[in-house]
Scaffold this motif. Structure first.
Motif, PDB file in Angstrom:
ATOM      1  N   SER A 307      52.057  36.301  31.510  1.00 58.10           N
ATOM      2  CA  SER A 307      50.828  36.729  32.560  1.00 58.10           C
ATOM      3  C   SER A 307      51.614  36.473  33.664  1.00 58.10           C
ATOM      4  O   SER A 307      51.748  36.810  34.034  1.00 58.10           O
ATOM      5  CB  SER A 307      49.225  35.931  31.860  1.00 58.10           C
ATOM      6  N   ARG A 309      49.335  37.578  37.707  1.00 60.96           N
ATOM      7  CA  ARG A 309      47.697  37.351  38.320  1.00 60.96           C
ATOM      8  C   ARG A 309      48.751  36.369  39.415  1.00 60.96           C
ATOM      9  O   ARG A 309      49.605  36.872  40.986  1.00 60.96           O
ATOM     10  CB  ARG A 309      47.603  35.048  37.909  1.00 60.96           C
ATOM     11  N   VAL A 311      46.963  35.734  42.953  1.00 62.15           N
ATOM     12  CA  VAL A 311      45.862  34.265  43.136  1.00 62.15           C
ATOM     13  C   VAL A 311      45.263  34.484  44.883  1.00 62.15           C
ATOM     14  O   VAL A 311      46.586  34.398  45.526  1.00 62.15           O
ATOM     15  CB  VAL A 311      46.527  33.243  42.918  1.00 62.15           C
ATOM     16  N   LYS A 315      42.428  31.013  44.293  1.00 63.08           N
ATOM     17  CA  LYS A 315      41.619  31.751  43.356  1.00 63.08           C
ATOM     18  C   LYS A 315      42.100  33.151  42.816  1.00 63.08           C
ATOM     19  O   LYS A 315      42.710  33.842  43.438  1.00 63.08           O
ATOM     20  CB  LYS A 315      40.586  31.805  44.024  1.00 63.08           C
ATOM     21  N   VAL A 316      42.137  33.060  41.346  1.00 64.07           N
ATOM     22  CA  VAL A 316      42.921  34.078  40.830  1.00 64.07           C
ATOM     23  C   VAL A 316      41.763  35.198  40.787  1.00 64.07           C
ATOM     24  O   VAL A 316      40.600  35.128  40.800  1.00 64.07           O
ATOM     25  CB  VAL A 316      43.353  33.900  39.026  1.00 64.07           C
ATOM     26  N   THR A 317      42.313  36.120  41.858  1.00 62.06           N
ATOM     27  CA  THR A 317      41.426  37.424  41.582  1.00 62.06           C
ATOM     28  C   THR A 317      42.117  38.602  40.893  1.00 62.06           C
ATOM     29  O   THR A 317      40.638  40.035  41.053  1.00 62.06           O
ATOM     30  CB  THR A 317      41.387  37.650  43.080  1.00 62.06           C
ATOM     31  N   GLN A 319      44.042  39.452  36.844  1.00 60.69           N
ATOM     32  CA  GLN A 319      45.213  38.884  36.051  1.00 60.69           C
ATOM     33  C   GLN A 319      45.050  40.242  34.842  1.00 60.69           C
ATOM     34  O   GLN A 319      44.063  40.379  34.752  1.00 60.69           O
ATOM     35  CB  GLN A 319      44.112  37.599  34.953  1.00 60.69           C
ATOM     36  N   GLN A 503      43.790  24.028  35.558  1.00 63.20           N
ATOM     37  CA  GLN A 503      43.049  24.931  36.108  1.00 63.20           C
ATOM     38  C   GLN A 503      42.141  24.740  37.303  1.00 63.20           C
ATOM     39  O   GLN A 503      42.042  22.923  36.950  1.00 63.20           O
ATOM     40  CB  GLN A 503      42.363  25.825  35.386  1.00 63.20           C
TER      41      GLN A 503
END
Length: 537
Positions: A307, A309, A311, A315-317, A319, A503
């Motif tokens: 994956s 991402r 971040v 916070k993952v914005t 993916q 997480q």
């Protein structure tokens, strides 16, 4: 402080206090006593350049051994940190507490005290480095771990410690990231669980499906309840609640979330707590290797999770799925950090020489027209007709041409690549081989990271500098011309390898050890003295 730490300290600190009192009785403030102490410090520190430089700069004065408040506070903070080392997955025995205790107990002269002074500093430096940047040297474990560890100057560590609040200094040494804190909590939780016997009996079945019943289903239910994926239930049937719990478990373990407990799902469910703790402890060591701010906005590529991402402030914005380097020598994706500087829309693929001579040259030797999508260029950058080249006259060492693929939807890099120039020639890019993203295990590339949704990835990056990022991107794309678009602010990129990661909310995630790197790290940690037997809840 735990009771064991209190017992440890009460047995150790008086030994040094007695030594100091004995030295007071022999007039350590006399010139002879001071000179003997300083000579012992100089001699003991001489074989370590950093220690020698520190003590030379401070006139060979002690920072540990005086019977005064500040020195006492430093001693106590060091011994507490040694006791606390196991909470960080570090072996307390590595720091020789019994040897320190023996030296303190047997001290009789100023020279003895000078040697203790240097030994305490030496122990501090080892513990401080281990807590801050890890026990192991990554490159010595696996050549694919090319991360630059942010080591701090040892002499500056000692100087800063001598000027700081000792306990606060030790608290600030380990990574301050939310990830490290969550990993520590999970290690503590699993340690308590292991002490109680783990998650209970394993599931005695090769596979189970919704609608089934029997002892295997009951064991599956009970194990998922113990793991926290399911509320308590007395049902002996593989019902909807059990299927939902299986799906949640599959998501947390990188499996296809079909709700069916197939062979791979059963294998993960039956993995013992001890193996999960090993993964957590390896992840903590890896976090120490990268003990520096990741950046308010950063790109995180986890190779084991396939994956990528974006971040923002933890916070993952964004993916997307990724394809990584194939698990064969010379194709595994390396681990490192850098900064993304630009994206290239409608890229030209400059075929790496290793691929050109190992894969394409043999094809063209058999058939001059093979790999016709690639153009041939000489050292002056001029295109060369294949009709004028005898490919059989060349080998991997003397092949004088470069191979390039012009921009197109069939280009090996797709229609956009994302560049963070580095010595490993690794970058993120689009791909025409979209079918590979449907697979669960996605190691197929030559090392670079392929993205399933590269356009959306580009929009997310451009959104901070363009009012209409999508329109801007496609206006350039539609020209068909190779175009470089610089990012107004560089974005840190971290290519990591975590078989255990947390997480902010939800379950800890676990992934397979795709390249076998974590197994090698655990073996090295074990050789350094790390043990599951010391894990406490």
């Amino acid at each position: 402080m735990p009771a064991t730490a209190v017992r440890f300290l009460t047995s150790l600190l008086p030994a040094l206090a007695l030594a100091i009192c004995g030295l007071v009785a022999t007039a350590p403030e006399t010139r002879a006593g001071v000179t003997a102490f300083k000579q012992a410090v100089a001699e003991s520190a001489a074989r370590d350049d950093d220690l020698a430089a520190f003590y030379r700069a401070n006139g060979y004065r002690g920072i540990w051994t005086a019977n005064e408040g500040e020195d006492r506070a430093r001693r106590r903070a060091l011994l507490e940190a040694i006791e606390d080392a196991e909470h960080h997955g570090l072996p307390p025995a590595r720091y020789r507490p019994e040897s320190l205790k023996s030296m303190m107990r047997d001290a009789r002269t100023p020279r003895d005290l000078g040697r203790i002074e240097v030994e305490l500093s030496r122990t501090f430096l080892q513990l401080a480095r281990d807590m801050q940047t890890g026990l192991l040297v990554p490159r010595e474990i696996d050549r694919g771990i090319v991360r630059e560890v942010p080591y701090r100057s040892r002499s500056e560590l000692l100087l800063n410690f001598s000027r700081a609040n000792p306990r606060a200094f030790f608290r600030a040494l380990p990574p301050q990231s939310a990830e490290y804190s969550r990993l520590m909590r999970e290690k503590r939780r699993l340690g308590a669980l292991m002490a109680r016997g783990g998650w209970g009996p394993t599931v005695p079945a090769a596979a189970l499906e919704p609608g089934e019943s029997g002892p295997g289903v009951v064991a599956l239910r009970d194990r998922l309840i113990a793991m926290g994926f399911m509320a308590r239930s007395a049902s002996a049937v593989y019902d909807d609640r059990l299927r939902d719990a299986v799906q949640d478990f599959q998501v947390a373990h990188g499996l296809e979330p079909d709700g069916v407990a197939g062979a791979s799902t059963i294998a993960e469910i039956n993995t013992p707590v001890s193996e999960r703790i090993q993964s957590i402890m390896v992840a903590m060591e890896r976090e120490r290797w990268n003990n520096q701010p990741r950046g308010e906005r950063h790109i995180l590529v986890n190779l084991t999770d396939f994956s990528a991402r974006i971040v923002d402030n933890d916070k993952v914005t964004f993916q997307t799925r990724s394809v990584i380097g194939k698990d064969v020598p010379d194709r595994r994706s390396p681990e490192f950090s850098d900064e993304m500087e630009y994206m290239e829309i409608n890229p030209v693929w400059n075929v790496p020489r290793s691929i050109a001579v190992k894969e394409y040259l043999p094809q063209m030797q058999r058939n001059r027209g093979a790999a016709g999508h690639l153009k041939l260029y000489n050292a002056r950058g001029q295109q060369v007709s294949r009709a004028h080249v005898n490919f059989n006259a060349y080998n991997a060492r003397n092949f004088p041409f470069n191979l390039k693929q012009p921009p197109s939807s069939r280009n090996a890099l797709g229609l956009v690549k994302f560049m963070f120039p580095n010595r490993y020639n690794i970058y993120l890019h689009d791909t025409p081989a979209k079918n590979l993203f449907a697979r669960n295990k996605r190691d197929y590339s030559h090392g670079c990271i392929r993205l399933q949704e590269p356009f959306d990835f580009a929009y997310a990056l451009l959104a901070r500098q363009e009012t209409d990022p999508k329109g801007y991107f496609h206006r350039i794309l539609n020209t068909g011309q190779q175009t470089q678009v610089r990012l107004e602010k560089k974005v840190p990129v971290h290519i990591i390898y975590r078989t255990a990661f947390t997480q902010a909310r939800g379950h800890t995630n676990y992934r397979n050890d795709v390249y076998g790197r974590d197994a090698r790290i655990w073996d090295a940690l074990r050789r350094a003295g790390v043990s599951l037997h010391a894990v406490r809840g």
